[in-house]
Design a protein around this motif. Structure first.
Motif, short mmCIF file in Angstrom:
data_model
loop_
_atom_site.label_atom_id
_atom_site.label_comp_id
_atom_site.label_asym_id
_atom_site.label_seq_id
_atom_site.Cartn_x
_atom_site.Cartn_y
_atom_site.Cartn_z
N LEU A 164 0.78 -1.51 -0.25
CA LEU A 164 0.23 -0.06 -0.04
C LEU A 164 0.45 1.48 -0.03
N LYS A 171 -7.22 6.98 -8.86
CA LYS A 171 -7.85 6.55 -7.34
C LYS A 171 -6.64 4.71 -7.13
N ILE A 212 -6.62 1.19 -6.74
CA ILE A 212 -7.88 -0.43 -7.30
C ILE A 212 -7.04 -1.61 -6.41
N TRP A 213 -7.51 -2.38 -5.46
CA TRP A 213 -6.74 -3.24 -4.20
C TRP A 213 -8.45 -4.52 -5.29
N PRO A 242 -9.02 -4.39 4.53
CA PRO A 242 -8.15 -3.22 4.36
C PRO A 242 -9.15 -2.52 5.57
N GLY A 263 -10.89 1.58 6.41
CA GLY A 263 -10.40 2.62 6.38
C GLY A 263 -9.26 3.61 7.32
N PRO A 270 -8.44 7.09 2.32
CA PRO A 270 -9.77 5.67 1.80
C PRO A 270 -10.37 6.29 0.80
N ALA A 271 -10.52 7.52 0.37
CA ALA A 271 -11.63 7.87 0.06
C ALA A 271 -10.88 7.19 -1.83
N LEU A 293 -9.55 4.36 -2.83
CA LEU A 293 -9.32 3.57 -2.56
C LEU A 293 -10.83 2.57 -3.00
N VAL A 294 -10.97 2.08 -4.30
CA VAL A 294 -11.89 0.92 -4.77
C VAL A 294 -11.34 -0.73 -4.25
N LEU A 295 -11.83 -1.06 -4.11
CA LEU A 295 -11.84 -2.40 -3.58
C LEU A 295 -12.76 -3.71 -4.36
N VAL A 296 -12.29 -4.31 -4.59
CA VAL A 296 -12.79 -5.31 -5.49
C VAL A 296 -12.53 -6.92 -4.93
N PRO A 316 -5.90 4.42 -13.12
CA PRO A 316 -5.57 4.23 -11.92
C PRO A 316 -4.01 4.13 -11.74
#
Lengths: 320, 496
Positions: A90, A106, A108-109, A122, A124, A134-135, A137-140, A161
């Motif tokens: 990170l 962003k 992307i995780w 993860p 926040g 934290p804003a 981050l995009v979690l998939v 990204p």
């Protein structure tokens, strides 16, 4: 938290210098004008992990830093070091984000469900201690390794990204030279850095073979502990990672590196860069310790024992 | 053998539905079962199943949407289709009616169809048209009122959908047919029987738009293709979806709108219908992107795929939710393009993996660490709340929160720990069968439960512990010694 303007100026200076050396036409590495044109000079651009003016030892081993558009692998040294490996990844992604032209890029995780269950999700409020808002981050969440590799390739094909992190568990059977080559090609074409955490292969860093450009093995290092009053156990200090460079692609000049050397690093949130962690015996100098309260999220430094007790009472009064 | 179904109506078993043979024996619905059996002992009577009948009717409705998307239920035994614009696809209204009857026959259903300019006239003809000599089931559009009145005159008054008491009262007064009411003066009849009778009559003849009309669910935009034989191959289906998307986007461009919720309907030759829907995070007007989202959705169905046994012969792409969208303008530094890029990636990942698996973090103002973060689907419009930047330079009286772990376990896991009583920090603990010796510890941070709830739970004392190898853990002891006899220790998170 984003890199200061001086850092950007240095970055631009290095870029111009490399262009002048190359003598080629002006092709901006990460701007949108170079849509789809493979720029050979982007490969030579490196993002340093430490401060540009005070590079850390890992930067010297990497001969400047990590290249843009490429695939980097991170493996944990022991099963208990997986969380530390994700924290290191990170922070590296935050370094890439700091060098981006736009500050709102962003990260992307992509996490496999098995990794979520083993290591946790993860959280926040702690992301800012590794340099990520934290804003941004995009979690998939994906179900298995095949889906995770597909999602990582799709994300690497995009140019927007800042970095793509993939935490994949079951890589043993399906990740080989061919699969990694696809990721490398996608990353190179779009210029998006890819960071692959091989969560299921803890301790097998030397045995992994793939087409990635760099590979790290991360372990936790003992943090610089601070003494506490009254003969109690010492207080833990800032997080320290012990990184070992397992593989690095040779640059234009070719180089060798020491595969057994452990680089101790910690993250500096104010400058948003890595720093060499001092060895255990040396305490932090007075310059790092301010008259702030003990729990300070920015540097994670601990105040003196007296501050700790005062704050203990304050914490209890707050939560009661 | 004549067949009939019966139901229990007001504690008597009465006939509900009859087949043509039973009708030929002069049996009627509503007759008592005992009477019917007395007359014809060979009658086969089975119990009616209204829920199964309703389900079959809904399936028929879904299948009959292949003729037009404007289809509505007309309970308990009918369907109303609005074919205003669809007749030309079949070569005229008569051919459309013939096609509908043929399809129903092929499905094994006996249907009485009627096509008329107004919904009430169609309802009346379908149900009571059999009394007309010669049989009328089709009234062309544009018929003037006089001819319509003459055609519908011989129908009984029950065709106006009046309740049976009113019909019986009118019959006692000698009014049995629609033609009886059309020509007579209205005032005396209205004074005795009410005015809504004439409202129905006017709606039947098309003088007024009826106040009671079936509710149609119509998508704002749609594009469809019909084929003579079923399409089975997946490549063919994807190519057709692309061409449907191009038609739909032309429609959307003309109105300056973009689609946010798309649905592809596949009507199979043997009557089954399949729907696939896709939601996007921004208004979409690009046919390639739409086709790609559906391709990802079809791939996510897995090996079974679309189950196109004998093929689909009608494919329809409809935009269920639209938003206004201006022209795409390329900005100088391409910020708009990068937003579209990321939104396209989120849509593709959501189409393949499921919308709820692509999330962003939204920080909540809760002291409980389990609920401090909420995962919001990335495709939804609401911007997640940004974590407020902590002002570290000012001398705040209230200090900031202690450091939080980078990874939070999904559920706190029970561990065995040794600690000094009553609130000492842990000295060593065993987690997932590995023993850890603690070398440095920080804490406790006391997080109290929500006291305003009825069963608040125990107070937690959180510790940040580092073991000899350098790995850091976030543990808590649940329960103070004044709350419980045996407090337990749990592992909740891992630090970087």
């Amino acid at each position: 938290m984003p890199a200061g303007s001086s850092e950007r100026v240095d970055f631009l200076r290095a870029r111009i210098a490399s262009l002048e050396a190359a003598g080629g036409s002006f092709v901006p590495a990460r701007s949108w004008c170079s849509r789809g044109w493979p720029s050979a000079s982007a490969q030579d651009l490196r993002v340093s992990l430490g401060d540009a003016r005070a590079p850390c030892s890992l930067d010297q081993a990497l001969r400047g830093g990590l290249p843009w558009g490429g695939l980097h692998e991170i493996v944990a040294a022991r099963p208990g070091d997986r969380a530390a490996a994700s924290g290191f990844t990170l922070a590296v992604a935050a370094r890439f984000a700091a060098h981006q032209a736009k500050t709102s890029a962003k990260i992307i995780w992509i996490i496999e469900t098995r990794a979520l269950r083993e290591t946790g999700t993860p959280y926040g409020p702690a992301l800012s201690s590794c340099g990520v808002d934290p804003a941004h981050l995009v979690l998939v969440e994906t179900r298995d390794a095949q889906e995770s590799l597909w999602a990582m390739e799709e994300a690497l094909k995009c140019r927007s990204p800042a970095a793509v992190i993939g935490e994949i568990w079951g890589l043993a059977k399906i990740y080989d030279l061919a699969a990694s080559r696809r990721l490398v090609l996608a990353a190179r074409k779009s210029g998006t850095p890819g960071l692959l955490i091989a969560a299921g292969l803890a301790g097998a860093a030397d045995r992994l073979s793939s087409g990635a450009g760099t590979r790290f093995e991360i372990a936790t290092g003992a943090s610089p502990r601070l003494p506490s009053a009254g003969g109690r156990m010492p207080l833990p200090g800032k997080t320290v990672w012990a990184a070992r460079l397992v593989k690095a692609r040779a640059g234009p000049h070719g180089f060798g590196f020491d595969r057994g050397k452990l680089h101790r690093l910690s993250w500096d949130p104010e400058k948003a860069c890595f720093r060499d962690a001092l060895s255990l015996g040396v305490l932090s100098l007075s310059g790092d310790r301010a008259s702030r309260p003990a729990w300070s999220l920015s540097t994670g430094e601990r105040g003196a024992a007296r501050d700790f007790h005062e704050d203990q009472i304050g914490a209890e009064a707050r939560s009661a | 053998m004549p067949l009939a179904t019966f139901m229990k109506i007001k504690s008597a078993l009465r006939l509900a539905a009859l087949d043509p043979r039973a009708l030929a024996l002069a049996l009627e619905p509503g007759m008592a079962l005992a009477d019917a059996r007395a007359r014809h002992p060979a009658l086969l009577a089975i119990e009616a199943n209204p829920s199964a009948e309703a389900k079959i009717l809904t399936d028929i409705l879904a299948w009959s949407r292949r003729f037009t998307p404007l289809a509505a239920l007309d309970a308990p035994d009918g369907i109303m289709l609005d074919v205003s614009g669809a007749a030309h696809l079949f070569g005229g209204e008569e051919k459309l009616q013939a096609e509908i009857e043929a399809r129903f026959q092929a499905q094994g259903l006996t249907a009485r169809t009627a096509l008329a300019p107004t919904p009430e006239a169609a309802w009346a003809l379908a149900r009571y048209g059999h009394v007309l000599r010669p049989l009328i089931s089709f009234l062309p559009d544009g018929l003037d009122e006089r001819r319509l009145a003459r055609a519908l005159g011989p129908l009984p008054l029950a065709a106006l959908r009046l309740d049976t008491g009113l019909v019986a009262g009118l019959a006692r007064a000698g009014l049995r047919r629609v033609s009886d009411i059309i020509l007579r003066p209205r005032a005396p009849i209205a004074a005795r029987f009410g005015t809504h009778l004439f409202a129905r009559l006017d709606a039947l003849l098309g003088r007024t738009k009826s106040a009671i009309s079936p509710r149609f669910e119509a998508p704002p935009y749609l594009a469809e293709r019909r084929f003579a034989e079923g399409i089975v191959a997946r490549d063919g289906i994807e190519a057709i979806i692309l061409s449907l998307a191009q038609d739909l986007c032309t429609l959307l461009t003309r109105h300056g709108e973009g689609a946010r919720h798309l649905e592809a309907s596949f009507f199979r030759v043997d009557g089954a219908v399949k729907h696939l829907d896709v939601r996007t995070s921004r208004a979409l007007r690009d046919p390639e992107a739409m086709a790609r989202l559906f391709r990802d959705r079809i791939e996510a169905l897995g090996d079974a795929g679309l189950e196109a046994d004998y093929g689909f012969d009608v494919l329809r792409l409809s935009a269920l939710a639209v938003e206004s969208k201006g022209e795409d303008q390329a900005s100088l530094d391409d910020t708009l393009n990068s937003e579209n890029d990321l939104a396209g990636l989120i849509d593709r990942l959501g189409a393949r993996l499921g919308v709820r698996r692509v999330t962003r973090l939204s920080m909540q103002d809760r002291h409980d660490p389990d609920f401090a973060v909420v995962y919001v689907p990335a495709a939804s419009r609401a911007r997640p709340r940004k974590c407020a930047p902590r002002d570290i330079s000012s001398d705040a009286e209230i200090p900031a929160l202690p450091p939080r772990p980078l990874r939070l376990l999904l559920h706190p896991e029970l561990i065995e720990a040794i600690a000094s009583v009553p609130d000492g920090p842990p000295l060593r603990f065993r987690w997932r069968r590995v023993l850890h010796e603690i070398a440095a510890v920080e804490g406790p941070e006391r997080i109290a439960p929500d006291w305003w709830k009825e069963a608040p739970g125990f107070t937690r004392d959180y510790f940040r512990a580092e073991d000899r190898d350098g790995q850091s853990f976030w543990l808590f002891r649940e329960g103070l010694y004044r709350e419980t006899i045996e407090p337990r220790w749990f592992m909740h998170g891992l630090f970087a």
